[in-house]
Scaffold this motif. Structure first.
Motif, PDB file in Angstrom:
ATOM      1  N   LEU A  96      24.036  59.297 106.586  1.00  0.00           N
ATOM      2  CA  LEU A  96      25.379  58.452 107.125  1.00  0.00           C
ATOM      3  C   LEU A  96      26.655  59.146 106.510  1.00  0.00           C
ATOM      4  CD1 LEU A  96      24.843  55.409 109.028  1.00  0.00           C
ATOM      5  CD2 LEU A  96      24.850  57.323 110.139  1.00  0.00           C
ATOM      6  N   LYS A  97      26.103  59.578 105.350  1.00  0.00           N
ATOM      7  CA  LYS A  97      26.733  60.025 104.226  1.00  0.00           C
ATOM      8  C   LYS A  97      27.028  61.832 103.977  1.00  0.00           C
ATOM      9  CE  LYS A  97      27.199  57.553 100.171  1.00  0.00           C
ATOM     10  NZ  LYS A  97      26.993  57.278  99.182  1.00  0.00           N
ATOM     11  N   ASN A  98      27.181  62.074 104.443  1.00  0.00           N
ATOM     12  CA  ASN A  98      27.216  63.646 105.531  1.00  0.00           C
ATOM     13  C   ASN A  98      26.652  64.292 103.928  1.00  0.00           C
ATOM     14  OD1 ASN A  98      26.902  66.021 107.157  1.00  0.00           O
ATOM     15  ND2 ASN A  98      28.937  66.186 106.424  1.00  0.00           N
ATOM     16  N   HIS A  99      25.342  63.811 102.957  1.00  0.00           N
ATOM     17  CA  HIS A  99      24.879  65.018 101.744  1.00  0.00           C
ATOM     18  C   HIS A  99      24.627  66.180 102.502  1.00  0.00           C
ATOM     19  CE1 HIS A  99      25.644  61.690  99.042  1.00  0.00           C
ATOM     20  NE2 HIS A  99      25.009  60.810  99.705  1.00  0.00           N
ATOM     21  N   ARG A 100      24.484  67.060 101.898  1.00  0.00           N
ATOM     22  CA  ARG A 100      23.800  68.356 101.584  1.00  0.00           C
ATOM     23  C   ARG A 100      22.270  68.227 101.458  1.00  0.00           C
ATOM     24  NH1 ARG A 100      27.354  70.181  98.268  1.00  0.00           N
ATOM     25  NH2 ARG A 100      29.101  71.677  98.685  1.00  0.00           N
ATOM     26  N   PRO A 101      21.416  68.772 102.864  1.00  0.00           N
ATOM     27  CA  PRO A 101      19.952  68.778 102.527  1.00  0.00           C
ATOM     28  C   PRO A 101      19.576  69.142 101.227  1.00  0.00           C
ATOM     29  CG  PRO A 101      20.477  70.537 104.886  1.00  0.00           C
ATOM     30  CD  PRO A 101      21.752  70.254 103.343  1.00  0.00           C
ATOM     31  N   LYS A 102      19.743  69.480 100.357  1.00  0.00           N
ATOM     32  CA  LYS A 102      19.369  69.615  98.826  1.00  0.00           C
ATOM     33  C   LYS A 102      19.362  68.458  98.195  1.00  0.00           C
ATOM     34  CE  LYS A 102      19.259  74.638  97.308  1.00  0.00           C
ATOM     35  NZ  LYS A 102      20.354  75.241  96.637  1.00  0.00           N
ATOM     36  N   THR A 103      20.409  67.440  98.027  1.00  0.00           N
ATOM     37  CA  THR A 103      20.816  66.270  97.734  1.00  0.00           C
ATOM     38  C   THR A 103      19.708  65.375  98.366  1.00  0.00           C
ATOM     39  OG1 THR A 103      23.524  67.001  97.575  1.00  0.00           O
ATOM     40  CG2 THR A 103      22.481  64.773  97.303  1.00  0.00           C
ATOM     41  N   LEU A 104      20.010  65.515  99.225  1.00  0.00           N
ATOM     42  CA  LEU A 104      19.085  64.271 100.383  1.00  0.00           C
ATOM     43  C   LEU A 104      17.662  65.001 100.225  1.00  0.00           C
ATOM     44  CD1 LEU A 104      20.178  64.614 104.608  1.00  0.00           C
ATOM     45  CD2 LEU A 104      20.491  62.570 101.834  1.00  0.00           C
ATOM     46  N   MET A 105      16.848  66.131  99.698  1.00  0.00           N
ATOM     47  CA  MET A 105      15.262  66.849  99.184  1.00  0.00           C
ATOM     48  C   MET A 105      15.224  66.426  97.937  1.00  0.00           C
ATOM     49  SD  MET A 105      14.399  70.514  99.459  1.00  0.00           S
ATOM     50  CE  MET A 105      14.674  70.894 101.164  1.00  0.00           C
ATOM     51  N   ALA A 106      16.679  66.158  97.122  1.00  0.00           N
ATOM     52  CA  ALA A 106      16.252  65.752  95.979  1.00  0.00           C
ATOM     53  C   ALA A 106      15.687  63.999  95.954  1.00  0.00           C
ATOM     54  CB  ALA A 106      17.629  65.582  95.037  1.00  0.00           C
ATOM     55  N   TYR A 107      16.521  63.770  96.258  1.00  0.00           N
ATOM     56  CA  TYR A 107      16.491  61.922  96.881  1.00  0.00           C
ATOM     57  C   TYR A 107      14.521  61.892  97.660  1.00  0.00           C
ATOM     58  CZ  TYR A 107      20.291  59.735  95.880  1.00  0.00           C
ATOM     59  OH  TYR A 107      22.065  59.025  96.171  1.00  0.00           O
ATOM     60  N   ASP A 108      13.653  62.972  98.152  1.00  0.00           N
ATOM     61  CA  ASP A 108      12.795  63.170  98.527  1.00  0.00           C
ATOM     62  C   ASP A 108      11.778  63.091  97.832  1.00  0.00           C
ATOM     63  OD1 ASP A 108      12.757  62.151 101.624  1.00  0.00           O
ATOM     64  OD2 ASP A 108      13.241  64.306 101.808  1.00  0.00           O
TER      65      ASP A 108
END
Length: 326
Positions: A96-108
């Protein structure tokens, strides 16, 4: 006391409470029955945990109340939220915070690493500093220090979220690992001369000159907009989420137009549908050919980002103020 109410033919117990803004609200708890006598029996179970429902503002989280009529339980049970559940909740919050895909991938990557050591079924309230220490001991053996620190930063954000949501009684202490500061790998004047004299299509050499002269990151020129002599890097295309403009000389404008023409020609050319003809593939070719040229010239391992490092070092040498660079 909870109030009995009927919605669309089924009974609910409504629990009244005050939210964080001082507003009254009613929390509906489904009783899963259309019979009033059965509903009256079940509402007594709701009233037993009414204080908890009021405190957390819901009957599902952070402690999930499983009423006996909602599953196969013989009795109403209170279950704390698990690590797997909170990770999914947190990831939805981050999207919902509109992070970049790479940022979300780093969380994963960070969460996958952590849950290899600690089960997804672990109750979040049970997680302590020792869980972090146990995971860290394994991570330092399998990952580079920078990778471990990146994962630690992501885990720190996750557990801060858990503390704010009161899933954790106390905030976890997560300390970053100490690492040696790496100096930027910039290209010396001799290396720049050798690179620009390398036996390869002049298009690539002109493109590398463009990057060294502007400090652009690899993808930025292809997501930017040229207005007169100004190249506008949009905030959403910039790593720092900050819009900036770069003044281009006539030579750099010509190189930029050449790069865009090369991109547009290849995007619609032969091999369409393959990686090399895709948006990312075309842009990535500038990096791949640069790294290959560096190896062929005996420079050793160089990243494409070193062109940006070179720009930064040269600008710093000119102005003497690091805050004026980029």
């Amino acid at each position: 006391m909870a109030q009995l109410t009927k919605i669309n033919g089924s009974y609910y117990a409504k629990v009244s409470c005050t939210n964080q803004f001082g507003h009254r609200k009613r929390i509906p708890v489904p009783l899963k029955t259309k019979l009033k006598t059965e509903a009256q029996e079940r509402i007594t179970d709701v009233e037993k945990v009414e204080a908890l429902i009021k405190k957390q503002g819901h009957w599902k989280e952070p402690k999930r109340i499983e009423f006996k009529w909602m599953g196969n339980n013989k009795h109403t049970e209170i279950k704390a939220i698990t690590l797997g559940e909170v990770i999914e909740e947190f990831k939805s919050y981050q999207r919902l915070k509109n992070h970049r895909p790479k940022t979300l991938m780093a969380y994963d990557y960070a969460f996958n690493s952590f849950t290899k050591i600690h089960s997804l079924n672990t109750e979040v309230r049970e997680i302590s500093d020792s869980h972090i220490s146990e995971w860290r001991k394994v991570s330092v053996k399998t990952n580079a220090p920078k990778t471990t620190n990146m994962y630690l930063a992501k885990l720190k954000t996750l557990f801060k979220y858990c503390f704010r949501k009161e899933y954790l009684v106390k905030e976890l202490y997560i300390e970053m690992m100490q690492t040696d500061d790496e100096k930027p790998m910039y290209l010396s004047d001799d290396k720049i001369q050798a690179l620009l004299s390398y036996d390869i299509d002049d298009h690539w050499k002109r493109a590398w000159l463009f990057y060294m002269s502007t400090g652009c990151r690899l993808k930025e020129p292809f997501l930017a907009e040229l207005k007169g002599r100004w190249l506008k890097i949009r905030a959403k295309s910039s790593k720092g989420r900050r819009e900036r403009t770069i003044e281009l000389s006539p030579l750099l404008i010509a190189i930029y137009n050449e790069m865009m023409n090369n991109y547009e020609t290849k995007l619609g050319g032969s091999g369409h549908g393959t990686w090399s003809a895709s948006h990312d593939g075309i842009i990535d070719s500038y990096s791949k050919i640069f790294k290959k040229a560096c190896k062929m010239l005996g420079f050793g391992e160089h990243k494409f980002h070193n062109l940006r490092d070179t720009y930064a070092v040269r600008r710093w040498a000119e102005c003497g103020d690091i805050y004026l660079v980029c």
